[in-house]
Design a protein around this motif. Structure first.
Motif, PDB file in Angstrom:
ATOM      1  N   PHE A  15      14.675   4.273  14.922  1.00  0.00           N
ATOM      2  CA  PHE A  15      13.614   4.914  14.141  1.00  0.00           C
ATOM      3  C   PHE A  15      13.763   4.571  12.662  1.00  0.00           C
ATOM      4  O   PHE A  15      12.806   4.192  11.998  1.00  0.00           O
ATOM      5  N   ASN A  16      14.978   4.640  12.163  1.00  0.00           N
ATOM      6  CA  ASN A  16      15.255   4.328  10.770  1.00  0.00           C
ATOM      7  C   ASN A  16      14.920   2.866  10.458  1.00  0.00           C
ATOM      8  O   ASN A  16      14.338   2.557   9.414  1.00  0.00           O
ATOM      9  N   ASN A  17      15.254   1.960  11.359  1.00  0.00           N
ATOM     10  CA  ASN A  17      14.944   0.537  11.153  1.00  0.00           C
ATOM     11  C   ASN A  17      13.448   0.279  11.115  1.00  0.00           C
ATOM     12  O   ASN A  17      12.971  -0.537  10.324  1.00  0.00           O
ATOM     13  N   GLN A  18      12.700   0.962  11.974  1.00  0.00           N
ATOM     14  CA  GLN A  18      11.251   0.778  11.981  1.00  0.00           C
ATOM     15  C   GLN A  18      10.649   1.250  10.663  1.00  0.00           C
ATOM     16  O   GLN A  18       9.767   0.601  10.108  1.00  0.00           O
ATOM     17  N   LEU A  19      11.130   2.383  10.148  1.00  0.00           N
ATOM     18  CA  LEU A  19      10.637   2.855   8.861  1.00  0.00           C
ATOM     19  C   LEU A  19      11.041   1.899   7.740  1.00  0.00           C
ATOM     20  O   LEU A  19      10.244   1.606   6.848  1.00  0.00           O
ATOM     21  N   ARG A  20      12.254   1.403   7.790  1.00  0.00           N
ATOM     22  CA  ARG A  20      12.742   0.475   6.764  1.00  0.00           C
ATOM     23  C   ARG A  20      11.847  -0.762   6.673  1.00  0.00           C
ATOM     24  O   ARG A  20      11.620  -1.293   5.583  1.00  0.00           O
ATOM     25  N   GLU A  21      11.332  -1.222   7.810  1.00  0.00           N
ATOM     26  CA  GLU A  21      10.448  -2.395   7.817  1.00  0.00           C
ATOM     27  C   GLU A  21       9.145  -2.145   7.070  1.00  0.00           C
ATOM     28  O   GLU A  21       8.485  -3.075   6.636  1.00  0.00           O
ATOM     29  N   MET A  22       8.750  -0.879   6.931  1.00  0.00           N
ATOM     30  CA  MET A  22       7.510  -0.543   6.236  1.00  0.00           C
ATOM     31  C   MET A  22       7.686  -0.495   4.720  1.00  0.00           C
ATOM     32  O   MET A  22       6.695  -0.456   3.988  1.00  0.00           O
ATOM     33  N   ALA A  23       8.922  -0.469   4.242  1.00  0.00           N
ATOM     34  CA  ALA A  23       9.178  -0.401   2.803  1.00  0.00           C
ATOM     35  C   ALA A  23       8.560  -1.620   2.114  1.00  0.00           C
ATOM     36  O   ALA A  23       8.583  -2.728   2.636  1.00  0.00           O
ATOM     37  N   GLY A  24       7.984  -1.389   0.943  1.00  0.00           N
ATOM     38  CA  GLY A  24       7.356  -2.457   0.184  1.00  0.00           C
ATOM     39  C   GLY A  24       5.887  -2.668   0.519  1.00  0.00           C
ATOM     40  O   GLY A  24       5.207  -3.460  -0.128  1.00  0.00           O
ATOM     41  N   ALA A  25       5.393  -1.943   1.513  1.00  0.00           N
ATOM     42  CA  ALA A  25       3.990  -2.094   1.919  1.00  0.00           C
ATOM     43  C   ALA A  25       3.077  -1.418   0.900  1.00  0.00           C
ATOM     44  O   ALA A  25       3.442  -0.410   0.296  1.00  0.00           O
ATOM     45  N   PRO A  26       1.872  -1.961   0.702  1.00  0.00           N
ATOM     46  CA  PRO A  26       0.902  -1.248  -0.137  1.00  0.00           C
ATOM     47  C   PRO A  26       0.465   0.027   0.593  1.00  0.00           C
ATOM     48  O   PRO A  26       0.654   0.158   1.807  1.00  0.00           O
ATOM     49  N   GLU A  27      -0.135   0.948  -0.155  1.00  0.00           N
ATOM     50  CA  GLU A  27      -0.490   2.246   0.434  1.00  0.00           C
ATOM     51  C   GLU A  27      -1.397   2.102   1.652  1.00  0.00           C
ATOM     52  O   GLU A  27      -1.185   2.757   2.668  1.00  0.00           O
ATOM     53  N   ALA A  28      -2.377   1.222   1.572  1.00  0.00           N
ATOM     54  CA  ALA A  28      -3.284   1.043   2.724  1.00  0.00           C
ATOM     55  C   ALA A  28      -2.518   0.557   3.950  1.00  0.00           C
ATOM     56  O   ALA A  28      -2.766   1.007   5.079  1.00  0.00           O
ATOM     57  N   GLY A  29      -1.574  -0.346   3.750  1.00  0.00           N
ATOM     58  CA  GLY A  29      -0.767  -0.849   4.859  1.00  0.00           C
ATOM     59  C   GLY A  29       0.130   0.235   5.441  1.00  0.00           C
ATOM     60  O   GLY A  29       0.319   0.317   6.656  1.00  0.00           O
ATOM     61  N   LEU A  30       0.678   1.068   4.556  1.00  0.00           N
ATOM     62  CA  LEU A  30       1.528   2.154   5.020  1.00  0.00           C
ATOM     63  C   LEU A  30       0.720   3.145   5.849  1.00  0.00           C
ATOM     64  O   LEU A  30       1.147   3.570   6.921  1.00  0.00           O
ATOM     65  N   LEU A  31      -0.477   3.498   5.373  1.00  0.00           N
ATOM     66  CA  LEU A  31      -1.330   4.421   6.127  1.00  0.00           C
ATOM     67  C   LEU A  31      -1.659   3.838   7.492  1.00  0.00           C
ATOM     68  O   LEU A  31      -1.661   4.549   8.507  1.00  0.00           O
ATOM     69  N   ASN A  32      -1.924   2.554   7.528  1.00  0.00           N
ATOM     70  CA  ASN A  32      -2.209   1.888   8.801  1.00  0.00           C
ATOM     71  C   ASN A  32      -0.991   1.943   9.719  1.00  0.00           C
ATOM     72  O   ASN A  32      -1.107   2.234  10.908  1.00  0.00           O
TER      73      ASN A  32
END
Length: 135
Positions: A26-43
């Motif tokens: 779970f932590n690794n999956q969240l870590r992969e989202m780091a650096g994403a723009p807000e729209a990408g994070l919401l997606n």
């Protein structure tokens, strides 16, 4: 959508996987989202945040919550006969012993992302139910 896939992937981990393994995944999956723009994070998270907090330094906190509560059915009591005679139903008093009533088990999960200049900079999460989240 991606967060849904992330969480479904966690649910499909082998039964022998430990809690530590599921937590690390779970932590690794969240870590992969780091650096994403807000729209990408919401997606990736699959829905809009439940709460947003503006901080004094201009950064924002986006917070998602899940409640995976369920009712544990408990166990019915057993009955023991006290007093009376013989093995039949005649006489004596049947008393319940043991058993547990149904109880509500709450397994909530909170995921928070820190947004700086519209980019996901860091995250934190807490809760026993994060590995069972299905948004």
């Amino acid at each position: 959508m991606r967060m849904t896939l992330v969480l479904l992937a966690l649910l499909s981990l082998p039964a022998c996987a430990t809690r530590e393994d599921r937590t690390a995944a779970f932590n690794n999956q969240l870590r992969e989202m780091a650096g994403a723009p807000e729209a990408g994070l919401l997606n990736s998270m699959g829905r809009i945040p439940d709460n947003t907090y503006q901080l004094e330094d201009g950064s924002r906190i986006l917070q998602w919550r899940w409640d995976t509560s369920y009712v544990d059915p408990g166990t019915p009591p057993m009955y023991q006969r006290f007093g009376g005679w013989g093995w039949g139903w005649g006489g004596g008093l049947w008393m319940p012993i043991g058993g547990f009533p149904p109880t509500l088990v709450r397994q909530s999960c909170i995921v928070e992302w820190t947004m700086v200049s519209g980019t996901a900079q860091g995250y934190r999460w807490q809760g026993a139910g994060c590995q069972k989240v299905t948004p």
